[in-house]
Design a protein around this motif. Structure first.
Motif, PDB file in Angstrom:
ATOM      1  N   SER A   1       0.822  -1.207   0.000  1.00  0.00           N
ATOM      2  CA  SER A   1       0.000   0.000   0.000  1.00  0.00           C
ATOM      3  C   SER A   1       0.859   1.261   0.000  1.00  0.00           C
ATOM      4  O   SER A   1       0.584   2.213  -0.745  1.00  0.00           O
ATOM      5  N   SER A   2       1.918   1.291   0.811  1.00  0.00           N
ATOM      6  CA  SER A   2       2.768   2.486   0.880  1.00  0.00           C
ATOM      7  C   SER A   2       3.527   2.725  -0.413  1.00  0.00           C
ATOM      8  O   SER A   2       3.918   3.858  -0.703  1.00  0.00           O
ATOM      9  N   SER A   3       3.742   1.669  -1.211  1.00  0.00           N
ATOM     10  CA  SER A   3       4.466   1.859  -2.469  1.00  0.00           C
ATOM     11  C   SER A   3       3.645   2.645  -3.488  1.00  0.00           C
ATOM     12  O   SER A   3       4.209   3.188  -4.441  1.00  0.00           O
ATOM     13  N   PHE A   4       2.335   2.712  -3.291  1.00  0.00           N
ATOM     14  CA  PHE A   4       1.469   3.462  -4.204  1.00  0.00           C
ATOM     15  C   PHE A   4       1.092   4.836  -3.645  1.00  0.00           C
ATOM     16  O   PHE A   4       0.311   5.549  -4.264  1.00  0.00           O
ATOM     17  N   MET A   5       1.628   5.189  -2.492  1.00  0.00           N
ATOM     18  CA  MET A   5       1.275   6.467  -1.880  1.00  0.00           C
ATOM     19  C   MET A   5       2.140   7.590  -2.437  1.00  0.00           C
ATOM     20  O   MET A   5       3.309   7.396  -2.783  1.00  0.00           O
TER      21      MET A   5
ATOM     22  N   PHE B   1       1.892  10.659   3.199  1.00  0.00           N
ATOM     23  CA  PHE B   1       2.689  10.320   4.381  1.00  0.00           C
ATOM     24  C   PHE B   1       2.590  11.389   5.470  1.00  0.00           C
ATOM     25  O   PHE B   1       2.981  11.143   6.609  1.00  0.00           O
ATOM     26  N   VAL B   2       2.097  12.571   5.137  1.00  0.00           N
ATOM     27  CA  VAL B   2       1.889  13.614   6.142  1.00  0.00           C
ATOM     28  C   VAL B   2       0.410  13.797   6.464  1.00  0.00           C
ATOM     29  O   VAL B   2       0.049  14.658   7.264  1.00  0.00           O
ATOM     30  N   ASP B   3      -0.433  12.970   5.851  1.00  0.00           N
ATOM     31  CA  ASP B   3      -1.868  13.015   6.101  1.00  0.00           C
ATOM     32  C   ASP B   3      -2.204  11.970   7.167  1.00  0.00           C
ATOM     33  O   ASP B   3      -2.070  10.760   6.934  1.00  0.00           O
TER      34      ASP B   3
ATOM     35  N   LEU C   1      13.618  11.481  -6.424  1.00  0.00           N
ATOM     36  CA  LEU C   1      12.746  11.489  -5.248  1.00  0.00           C
ATOM     37  C   LEU C   1      13.478  11.928  -3.983  1.00  0.00           C
ATOM     38  O   LEU C   1      12.894  11.894  -2.896  1.00  0.00           O
ATOM     39  N   ASP C   2      14.726  12.312  -4.123  1.00  0.00           N
ATOM     40  CA  ASP C   2      15.519  12.706  -2.959  1.00  0.00           C
ATOM     41  C   ASP C   2      15.250  14.170  -2.621  1.00  0.00           C
ATOM     42  O   ASP C   2      15.992  15.080  -2.993  1.00  0.00           O
ATOM     43  N   THR C   3      14.151  14.396  -1.935  1.00  0.00           N
ATOM     44  CA  THR C   3      13.764  15.753  -1.529  1.00  0.00           C
ATOM     45  C   THR C   3      13.547  15.781  -0.026  1.00  0.00           C
ATOM     46  O   THR C   3      13.349  14.739   0.608  1.00  0.00           O
ATOM     47  N   ASN C   4      13.558  16.978   0.535  1.00  0.00           N
ATOM     48  CA  ASN C   4      13.372  17.155   1.975  1.00  0.00           C
ATOM     49  C   ASN C   4      12.004  17.771   2.252  1.00  0.00           C
ATOM     50  O   ASN C   4      11.664  18.815   1.696  1.00  0.00           O
ATOM     51  N   TYR C   5      11.230  17.101   3.094  1.00  0.00           N
ATOM     52  CA  TYR C   5       9.955  17.637   3.547  1.00  0.00           C
ATOM     53  C   TYR C   5       9.580  16.902   4.824  1.00  0.00           C
ATOM     54  O   TYR C   5      10.326  16.057   5.315  1.00  0.00           O
ATOM     55  N   ALA C   6       8.422  17.211   5.365  1.00  0.00           N
ATOM     56  CA  ALA C   6       8.068  16.742   6.707  1.00  0.00           C
ATOM     57  C   ALA C   6       8.049  15.219   6.819  1.00  0.00           C
ATOM     58  O   ALA C   6       8.469  14.651   7.820  1.00  0.00           O
ATOM     59  N   GLY C   7       7.556  14.546   5.797  1.00  0.00           N
ATOM     60  CA  GLY C   7       7.423  13.086   5.872  1.00  0.00           C
ATOM     61  C   GLY C   7       8.518  12.353   5.141  1.00  0.00           C
ATOM     62  O   GLY C   7       8.269  11.246   4.627  1.00  0.00           O
ATOM     63  N   GLN C   8       9.705  12.906   5.093  1.00  0.00           N
ATOM     64  CA  GLN C   8      10.786  12.303   4.314  1.00  0.00           C
ATOM     65  C   GLN C   8      11.186  10.936   4.854  1.00  0.00           C
ATOM     66  O   GLN C   8      11.468  10.017   4.083  1.00  0.00           O
ATOM     67  N   ALA C   9      11.214  10.758   6.170  1.00  0.00           N
ATOM     68  CA  ALA C   9      11.632   9.471   6.746  1.00  0.00           C
ATOM     69  C   ALA C   9      10.675   8.347   6.352  1.00  0.00           C
ATOM     70  O   ALA C   9      11.102   7.266   5.944  1.00  0.00           O
ATOM     71  N   LEU C  10       9.377   8.614   6.443  1.00  0.00           N
ATOM     72  CA  LEU C  10       8.393   7.600   6.054  1.00  0.00           C
ATOM     73  C   LEU C  10       8.435   7.339   4.555  1.00  0.00           C
ATOM     74  O   LEU C  10       8.302   6.191   4.100  1.00  0.00           O
TER      75      LEU C  10
END
Length: 346
Positions: free
Chosen positions: A66-70, A75-77, A298-307
């Motif tokens: 499921s997470s592979s299609f998000m 990830f911040v919702d 896809l290597d960007t920085n934002y709130a949900g980067q770890a997830l």
């Protein structure tokens, strides 16, 4: 009046009495009893137990798929759990293009296929020798084969690396080169460097020292011990030698077991990262374990980067496992038959 006539009249009386009984009473007599209640309770308990075990096992797979299609927004919702609100294939596209998935897939397939075929035939020879030939120290050598299944590979890491970094069989290369191994410089000049090539994996497979080869030899030995000796004796009486008997009689009988060993060897080499990280230090063919990284796009920085990073790595793992799942779907019956015929139970 004969006995069959009495039996027929008795059956007719029982049937008539049963038909006169009300339907509700018949159902009560049939279903509402201690035996039926115990049976229903046992079925419910078994169903709930299997359902719970299946949930524990399958839930991690559902979350990874499921997470592979998000999308990054999911990830911040906090309202998004398993079902993505904004489904996308960007993660798959980035992994396939940026990480060169198909190149790694081809290289890994060729390497796994070669090692799998080599290990399959070598383990057949060795297993057949242990099963059918009686020689001195037979049991001791077989115990050493089993011992290879116990020794952790990490304890052999340095020795394996040095052996193939300065490869020289019995000092033959050094002798032909006229050198004396008294320093690292002379050692490098009088030895063969096999690091960053497929040669170490091929040599380990040819010598029966590949990954899990001890298990494969054990499986083949157990299988060959179940083949009657009379088949070989009759072939010897007809004038066949050992090799002709092996290739014309034994090999056709062991096709199922050989496919099982090949699939095991193929799958372990497919997902191997111990030998690949050990023998590929700076360069070499791109393999599937090398694609487990975040693509540049896809290597960007934002709130949900770890997830999001964790989801990207899970996507890479899914792409690696998909070919193995397809292989298992086509070869599962051979695996089951091979394990059954090897004589291993419990």
């Amino acid at each position: 009046m004969t006995s069959p006539t009495i039996k027929k009249e008795t059956k007719n009386k029982i049937r008539v009495e049963f038909e006169r009984t009300p339907l509700l009473e018949r159902l009560k007599a049939k279903f509402i009893n201690l035996y039926t209640v115990k049976k229903v309770v046992w079925y419910l308990f078994r169903f709930l137990l299997l359902l719970g075990i299946s949930y524990v096992i399958l839930f991690p797979f559902f979350t990874k798929i499921s997470s592979s299609f998000m999308s990054p927004e999911d990830f911040v919702d906090v309202t998004v759990r398993l079902i993505p609100r904004n489904p996308t294939l960007d993660t798959y596209k980035a992994v396939i293009t940026d990480n060169k998935y198909f190149e790694a897939l081809l290289n890994t397939f060729l390497l796994s296929l070669s090692c799998g075929l080599i290990q399959m035939f070598i383990c057949c020879f060795v297993g057949y020798g242990f099963a059918k030939f009686k020689f001195k120290f037979n049991n001791l050598l077989f115990m050493l084969v089993i011992f290879t299944m116990v020794v952790p590979h990490a304890t052999l890491q340095l020795s394996l690396f040095m052996e193939f970094r300065y490869f020289d069989v019995l000092g033959i290369v050094n002798f032909l080169g006229g050198g004396v191994i008294d320093s690292v410089k002379i050692l490098e000049s009088t030895s063969i460097n096999m690091i960053n090539t497929n040669a170490p994996l091929y040599i380990l497979s040819f010598t029966g020292l590949g990954f899990k080869n001890g298990l494969f030899i054990f499986l083949m030995r157990q299988f060959y011990r179940g083949i009657p000796d009379e088949l070989e004796e009759s072939a010897y009486l007809d004038g066949s030698g050992v090799f002709r008997t092996f290739f014309s009689i034994i090999i056709p009988l062991s096709v199922t077991m050989m496919i099982t060993v090949f699939m095991f060897a193929f799958c372990w080499q497919w997902t191997d990262n111990f030998y690949t990280e050990l023998f590929y230090t700076t360069s070499g063919d791109l393999l599937l374990p090398d694609i487990i990284k975040v693509p540049k796009s896809l290597d960007t920085n934002y709130a949900g980067q770890a997830l999001y990073t964790s989801a990207i790595r899970n996507t890479c793992g899914i792409l690696i496992l998909v070919p193995l799942i397809v292989l298992y779907l086509f070869g599962q019956r051979y695996i089951v038959q091979g394990i059954e015929r090897s004589g291993i139970t419990g």
